[in-house]
Design an enzyme around this catalytic site. Structure first.
Site, PDB file in Angstrom:
ATOM      1  N   LYS A 102       0.959  -1.047  -0.092  1.00 38.38           N
ATOM      2  CA  LYS A 102       0.021  -0.008  -0.087  1.00 38.38           C
ATOM      3  C   LYS A 102       0.961   1.245  -0.044  1.00 38.38           C
ATOM      4  O   LYS A 102       1.873   1.083   0.589  1.00 38.38           O
ATOM      5  CB  LYS A 102      -0.738   0.047   1.298  1.00 38.38           C
ATOM      6  N   GLY A 215     -20.110   7.471   3.012  1.00 36.89           N
ATOM      7  CA  GLY A 215     -19.044   7.667   1.934  1.00 36.89           C
ATOM      8  C   GLY A 215     -19.658   7.527   0.383  1.00 36.89           C
ATOM      9  O   GLY A 215     -20.481   6.425   0.349  1.00 36.89           O
ATOM     10  N   GLY A 217     -17.996   7.858  -2.606  1.00 39.59           N
ATOM     11  CA  GLY A 217     -16.998   8.103  -3.514  1.00 39.59           C
ATOM     12  C   GLY A 217     -17.127   6.843  -4.488  1.00 39.59           C
ATOM     13  O   GLY A 217     -18.331   6.284  -4.673  1.00 39.59           O
ATOM     14  N   ASN A 218     -16.173   6.599  -5.053  1.00 36.13           N
ATOM     15  CA  ASN A 218     -16.161   5.245  -5.976  1.00 36.13           C
ATOM     16  C   ASN A 218     -16.878   3.975  -5.346  1.00 36.13           C
ATOM     17  O   ASN A 218     -18.049   3.657  -6.066  1.00 36.13           O
ATOM     18  CB  ASN A 218     -14.678   4.756  -6.436  1.00 36.13           C
ATOM     19  N   GLY A 220     -18.872   3.676  -2.251  1.00 34.87           N
ATOM     20  CA  GLY A 220     -20.075   3.933  -1.957  1.00 34.87           C
ATOM     21  C   GLY A 220     -21.067   3.959  -2.720  1.00 34.87           C
ATOM     22  O   GLY A 220     -22.288   3.533  -2.649  1.00 34.87           O
TER      23      GLY A 220
HETATM   24  P1  NAD Z   1     -13.200   7.893  -3.009  1.00 35.15           P
HETATM   25  O1  NAD Z   1     -12.092   8.908  -2.800  1.00 35.15           O
HETATM   26  O2  NAD Z   1     -13.839   7.739  -4.276  1.00 35.15           O
HETATM   27  O3  NAD Z   1     -14.312   8.410  -2.030  1.00 35.15           O
HETATM   28  C1  NAD Z   1     -14.165   8.600  -0.302  1.00 35.15           C
HETATM   29  C2  NAD Z   1     -15.611   9.152   0.034  1.00 35.15           C
HETATM   30  O4  NAD Z   1     -15.525   9.263   1.359  1.00 35.15           O
HETATM   31  C3  NAD Z   1     -15.898  10.385  -0.760  1.00 35.15           C
HETATM   32  O5  NAD Z   1     -17.290  10.409  -0.897  1.00 35.15           O
HETATM   33  C4  NAD Z   1     -15.577  11.478   0.470  1.00 35.15           C
HETATM   34  O6  NAD Z   1     -16.303  12.541   0.645  1.00 35.15           O
HETATM   35  C5  NAD Z   1     -15.926  10.511   1.669  1.00 35.15           C
HETATM   36  N1  NAD Z   1     -15.142  10.650   2.974  1.00 35.15           N
HETATM   37  C6  NAD Z   1     -14.024  11.217   3.104  1.00 35.15           C
HETATM   38  N2  NAD Z   1     -13.805  11.349   4.788  1.00 35.15           N
HETATM   39  C7  NAD Z   1     -14.857  11.090   5.103  1.00 35.15           C
HETATM   40  C8  NAD Z   1     -15.447  11.266   6.453  1.00 35.15           C
HETATM   41  N3  NAD Z   1     -14.637  11.547   7.291  1.00 35.15           N
HETATM   42  N4  NAD Z   1     -16.648  10.852   6.557  1.00 35.15           N
HETATM   43  C9  NAD Z   1     -17.487  10.230   5.695  1.00 35.15           C
HETATM   44  N5  NAD Z   1     -17.119  10.263   4.355  1.00 35.15           N
HETATM   45  C10 NAD Z   1     -15.932  10.660   4.075  1.00 35.15           C
HETATM   46  O7  NAD Z   1     -12.383   6.536  -2.310  1.00 35.15           O
HETATM   47  P2  NAD Z   1     -13.098   5.106  -2.532  1.00 35.15           P
HETATM   48  O8  NAD Z   1     -12.066   4.479  -3.623  1.00 35.15           O
HETATM   49  O9  NAD Z   1     -14.563   5.081  -2.645  1.00 35.15           O
HETATM   50  O10 NAD Z   1     -12.554   4.417  -1.185  1.00 35.15           O
HETATM   51  C11 NAD Z   1     -13.382   4.443   0.108  1.00 35.15           C
HETATM   52  C12 NAD Z   1     -12.952   3.451   0.930  1.00 35.15           C
HETATM   53  O11 NAD Z   1     -12.947   2.057   0.201  1.00 35.15           O
HETATM   54  C13 NAD Z   1     -11.365   3.476   1.520  1.00 35.15           C
HETATM   55  O12 NAD Z   1     -11.627   3.037   2.678  1.00 35.15           O
HETATM   56  C14 NAD Z   1     -10.590   2.570   0.461  1.00 35.15           C
HETATM   57  O13 NAD Z   1      -9.373   2.110   0.967  1.00 35.15           O
HETATM   58  C15 NAD Z   1     -11.644   1.304   0.252  1.00 35.15           C
HETATM   59  N6  NAD Z   1     -11.516   0.581  -0.863  1.00 35.15           N
HETATM   60  C16 NAD Z   1     -11.235   1.167  -2.087  1.00 35.15           C
HETATM   61  C17 NAD Z   1     -11.339   0.380  -3.254  1.00 35.15           C
HETATM   62  C18 NAD Z   1     -11.459   1.037  -4.544  1.00 35.15           C
HETATM   63  O14 NAD Z   1     -11.228  -0.024  -5.440  1.00 35.15           O
HETATM   64  N7  NAD Z   1     -11.767   2.207  -4.891  1.00 35.15           N
HETATM   65  C19 NAD Z   1     -11.111  -0.952  -2.915  1.00 35.15           C
HETATM   66  C20 NAD Z   1     -11.000  -1.571  -1.736  1.00 35.15           C
HETATM   67  C21 NAD Z   1     -11.264  -0.726  -0.722  1.00 35.15           C
END
Ligand code: NAD
Length: 407
Positions: A102, A215, A217-218, A220
């Protein structure tokens, strides 16, 4: 206690159940390699700014290190170590031939211009050029990093290796027109939804059950979309500025366009504003933390009303909270299983790049579903047989696979 200590507590708990050698557990108590690089980036003002970046290469017994790069102001080494450790477990749970790594850069990307973001991404690739590669370490997007960023990094890495195009396969999660895989964008949210559906079938969860997603983002957003289109009632979603709630259900497409237009979810017509803390405690059937670590803790676990927690974020639940949820008979689908769809399709992308293939979306999603549902079934069965929580069961499955590869 920091998040890495939490991760090691999970390991200790699983070691007590898994029939694996103490030597393996000792090896997994620290990463194989930690790299810190401080590199300069030219800002639009003409000034140069130094950024600190970590890459933790945790374990490569099963294959090259694999794991995302996070751009976030609160990145710290313990967090990166925890995430790299979980990637080691996750790739073994998903049964893909990759290890765990990571990375993180201490930066607030919201404060950078588009050109500064590009220069930062390219500078990262130059700084890490000798530490990553298709057979060494394969990064991907994570919080606040995107397919475009992977594309810049890939291009820069190829240039740093005298135009050797094989280096393109170093990064996964690339845009489709730059070697990315069909289905990668929605893979994590969709994979989590497949796991959730498989559980729902086992426990005969009522159709139309209510869901709250923290959340947007991608991860949620896609989970919320798939849940809503399958007939679940998504009553709350949130981003870093707060959440929106409507007990009779939200229209996810409208929430998305409101967020695109205004930059936040709060203010969505027909919804009531709530805080991220309130969202966790809503009277819903399914709670889906999809943002950051440390959300469900000893302070609030007792007040969680959901019957199921689907950990789409990495590390949203602390070990103390795990025990509280287990005592309350809340079923928790652990991160190392629930969000493994992303790395599974990243593995498909890496395979396609190396074979010079491009798989149609149907194939990617069919293989994703087969992979992740199989993993769920194995873990669920072990959980039932041994009367252990699903995180511990997932760790047991992973530890056995890592031990075999290590031997
Ligand atoms: P992203 O950057 O696309 O979205 C993050 C989201 O979280 C945004 O909507 C942001 O506004 C929100 N956020 C940030 N701080 C916050 C808080 N304090 N309270 C509530 N919401 C908050 O990121 P992502 O790719 O959606 O990743 C989210 C989680 O999923 C992370 O823990 C990441 O490690 C995990 N993850 C992501 C992937 C992937 O393929 N993208 C794969 C496995 C795990």
């Amino acid at each position: 206690m920091n998040v890495y200590q939490f991760a090691l507590q999970q390991l200790t708990k699983a070691a007590g159940v898994a029939d694996v050698s103490p030597r393996l557990i000792e090896r997994l108590r620290q990463p194989q390699r930690v790299i810190e690089i401080n590199f300069p980036v030219l800002m639009d003002s003409g000034e140069e700014k130094i950024f600190t970046s970590y890459r933790v290469q945790y374990n490569n017994a099963r294959g090259p290190y694999k794991g995302g790069i996070r751009f976030h102001p609160q990145v710290d080494l313990n967090e990166v170590k925890a995430l790299a450790f979980w990637m080691t477990i996750k790739c073994a749970v998903a049964d893909i031939p990759l290890g765990g790594g990571k990375g993180g850069v201490i930066v607030d990307p919201k404060k950078l211009s588009a050109t500064e973001l590009e220069r930062l991404s390219r500078a990262w690739a130059r700084a890490f050029k000798d530490f990553v590669g298709p057979d060494i370490d394969v990064p991907a997007p994570d919080v606040y990093t995107t397919p475009q960023i992977m594309s810049w990094m890939g291009e820069e890495l190829v240039a740093a290796h005298n135009g050797d195009e094989t280096y393109k396969a170093t990064f996964t999660g690339k845009p489709l027109d730059d070697g990315g895989s069909e289905g990668r964008t929605e893979a994590t949210g969709l994979g989590g939804f497949y796991v959730f559906e498989a559980l729902a079938k086992q426990i005969k969860l009522a159709p139309g059950s209510t869901v709250a997603v923290q959340g947007f983002g991608n991860v949620g957003l896609y989970f919320a979309r798939f849940a809503a289109s399958a007939g679940y009632k998504v009553v709350a979603v949130s981003d870093s500025s707060g959440g929106v709630y409507n007990p009779i259900g939200l229209d996810i497409d409208k929430a998305e366009s409101h967020k695109t237009k205004t930059g936040k979810l709060i203010g969505l017509p027909g919804s009531q504003s709530i805080t991220n803390e309130e969202l966790l405690l809503l009277p819903v059937d399914v709670l889906v933390p999809s943002a950051l670590e440390n959300q469900i803790t000893a302070d609030n676990a007792d007040q969680i009303k959901a019957k199921i927690v689907v950990e789409m974020a990495n590390g949203p639940t602390t070990p103390e909270a795990d025990t509280i949820l287990w005592d309350k008979k809340i079923i928790l689908l652990p991160d190392v299983l629930a969000n493994s769809g992303g790395v599974t399709v990243s593995y498909f992308e890496w395979l396609q790049n190396r074979k010079g293939e491009h798989w149609p979306k149907d194939r990617v999603l069919t293989e994703l579903k087969q992979h992740i549902v199989l993993a769920f079934e194995e873990i669920y069965k072990l959980g039932q047989e041994k009367n252990i929580d699903l995180r511990t069961a997932a760790f047991v499955v992973a530890l056995k696979r890592i031990e075999k590869a290590t031997k």
